[in-house]
Design a protein around this motif. Structure first.
Motif, PDB file in Angstrom:
ATOM      1  N   ARG A  42      -1.507   8.156   5.824  1.00  0.00           N
ATOM      2  CA  ARG A  42      -2.493   8.076   4.979  1.00  0.00           C
ATOM      3  C   ARG A  42      -2.338   7.303   3.855  1.00  0.00           C
ATOM      4  O   ARG A  42      -1.491   7.658   3.031  1.00  0.00           O
ATOM      5  N   PRO A  43      -3.206   6.322   3.456  1.00  0.00           N
ATOM      6  CA  PRO A  43      -3.010   5.320   2.273  1.00  0.00           C
ATOM      7  C   PRO A  43      -3.462   6.379   0.917  1.00  0.00           C
ATOM      8  O   PRO A  43      -4.605   7.047   1.084  1.00  0.00           O
ATOM      9  N   ILE A  44      -2.810   6.109  -0.145  1.00  0.00           N
ATOM     10  CA  ILE A  44      -3.049   6.942  -1.312  1.00  0.00           C
ATOM     11  C   ILE A  44      -3.120   5.765  -2.504  1.00  0.00           C
ATOM     12  O   ILE A  44      -2.596   4.778  -2.387  1.00  0.00           O
ATOM     13  N   GLU A  45      -3.763   6.212  -3.646  1.00  0.00           N
ATOM     14  CA  GLU A  45      -3.841   5.629  -4.822  1.00  0.00           C
ATOM     15  C   GLU A  45      -3.004   6.413  -5.760  1.00  0.00           C
ATOM     16  O   GLU A  45      -3.425   7.447  -6.192  1.00  0.00           O
ATOM     17  N   SER A  68      -6.279   9.275  -5.872  1.00  0.00           N
ATOM     18  CA  SER A  68      -7.101   9.652  -4.639  1.00  0.00           C
ATOM     19  C   SER A  68      -6.370   9.544  -3.390  1.00  0.00           C
ATOM     20  O   SER A  68      -5.380   8.864  -3.432  1.00  0.00           O
ATOM     21  N   GLY A  69      -6.909  10.072  -2.465  1.00  0.00           N
ATOM     22  CA  GLY A  69      -6.221   9.896  -1.119  1.00  0.00           C
ATOM     23  C   GLY A  69      -5.738  11.255  -0.474  1.00  0.00           C
ATOM     24  O   GLY A  69      -5.438  11.232   0.709  1.00  0.00           O
ATOM     25  N   GLN A  96       0.804  -1.292   0.063  1.00  0.00           N
ATOM     26  CA  GLN A  96       0.054  -0.010  -0.095  1.00  0.00           C
ATOM     27  C   GLN A  96       0.885   1.431  -0.131  1.00  0.00           C
ATOM     28  O   GLN A  96       1.475   1.511   0.841  1.00  0.00           O
TER      29      GLN A  96
END
Length: 398
Positions: A354-357, A370-371, A339
């Protein structure tokens, strides 16, 4: 006696039943107490993603942040390139008829201008073409004069109209023959000036002149003086190296980001200094079968004779994102397993994992789908320290 024994047995069973029931209640209470989660593990996931730095940790780490913005991002794509001759700047010179090389005027390395004579070919076939044209020209001139006279005679009612019609038909045939002979001379490269000289000269010299169609340098002569040649045989090759075509070989992922008009910096492979500036002229729609790459074409004027056809160059293509997107520095990105994560500053000394795409990672930027929101601050230094602290906090709670 029997009644007393029965009463004692019933009393014993009753005592045993109540003692077992109390032990069962005690065991179930102990199990419920053991399975209850500690308060630290009952907190929500968001709480576990927050890191609170002490004053000492803040002073030691000195974490730098950048503000996230949603913009069109410029970035560069580096690709190898090979130099070719530019379109309409190279020409193969061939002979249109059979003959013998009568004269060679330009040799390899010679600079020529468009219209300069390169070869003379002595040819019986060419002589026949000139002869046919002169005969057709003479016949056309005769029929023209005859038709003019007959028209005057018809007006004076001296000659019949039928005679005029026959003369008109013969004139048309003579004109068609003359045009056909003229076209055959033009097809072998004879100029109008030379054709006019044929009609005024007394003798026919069956020598065809071969001209250069472009300005350039004679790269190669394929024939020698006195050599017999057949129609369509190559005689020479002329290159104009003042402008060249560079083919950039791009991976499919990089190619989808490149558009016509993007700026290109051209440099030598062994040196990183920029030598030429150009723009993408066109992009081939499919994959090249040999290299499995997408080819972008760049037409650029040379500088001091560089680059030359056949040379390998380094290309740095500057392009921009097709739409407004959030881009963060590569230094801000790290991974927790598979991730992608960043650390967003939520307050003084407080950071959220914070997880992000991620849509794409370039040389300097990471493009985020996103994120993250516009205006948030992300950490770009000591990211691994924040990651270690976040794991330490989780372990401590466990």
């Amino acid at each position: 006696m029997k009644n007393k024994i029965t009463a004692l047995l019933l009393f014993g069973i009753t005592v045993l039943f109540f003692s077992c029931g109390s032990e069962s209640k005690k065991d179930s209470g102990e199990v419920s107490q053991q399975t209850e989660l500690p308060p630290s593990l009952k907190t929500e996931d968001v709480g576990n993603n927050l890191i609170q730095l002490s004053d000492k940790e803040q002073s030691e780490l000195t974490i730098k942040t950048v503000q996230v913005t949603n913009n069109f991002i410029d970035y560069s794509v580096v690709a190898p390139g090979v130099v070719f001759q530019a379109p309409n700047h190279a020409s193969i010179i061939s002979t249109p008829i059979n003959g013998q090389i009568h004269e060679v005027y330009k040799f390899e390395g010679s600079w020529v201008k468009r219209g300069d004579v390169l070869f003379e070919i002595q040819s019986l076939e060419f002589g026949n073409l000139v002869s046919e044209y002169l005969q057709a020209f003479a016949e056309e001139r005769f029929q023209t004069n005859r038709l003019t006279r007959l028209k005057q005679l018809v007006e004076e009612t001296i000659t019949s109209a039928n005679e005029l019609e026959r003369a008109t038909a013969e004139f048309d045939r003579a004109t068609a023959s003359s045009r056909a002979a003229y076209s055959r001379l033009k097809a072998v490269g004879v100029s109008d000036h030379e054709i006019n000289l044929f009609t005024k000269g007394e003798n026919i010299d069956p020598v065809l002149k071969i001209y250069s169609p472009i300005d350039g340098v004679v790269e190669k002569n394929f024939v020698e003086l006195g050599q017999s040649v057949n129609a369509l045989e190559n005689l020479s090759r002329v290159l104009d190296t003042r402008e060249v075509l560079i083919r950039a070989y791009l991976s499919p992922d990089d190619a989808r980001l490149i558009t016509v008009g993007d700026s290109v910096a051209v440099s030598k492979r062994e040196k990183q200094e920029n030598l030429l500036n150009a723009r993408i002229t066109s992009i081939n729609p499919g994959l090249d079968e040999s290299s499995r790459s997408v080819i972008a074409n760049i037409v650029v004027p040379t500088s001091a004779g560089w680059p030359k056809p056949g040379e390998n160059v380094r290309l740095s293509i500057v392009t921009s994102s097709q739409k407004e997107t959030i881009a963060i520095p590569v230094e801000a990105l790290t991974y927790d397993g598979n991730q992608a994560i960043v650390f967003v500053q939520k307050g003084n000394g407080i950071y959220e994992k914070r997880p992000i795409e991620v849509s794409e990672i370039r040389d300097q930027y990471v493009f985020v789908n996103s994120g993250l929101k516009n205006g948030e601050d992300v950490a770009v230094s000591n990211v691994f320290s924040l990651k270690a602290l976040s794991r330490f906090d989780i372990i401590a709670e466990e």
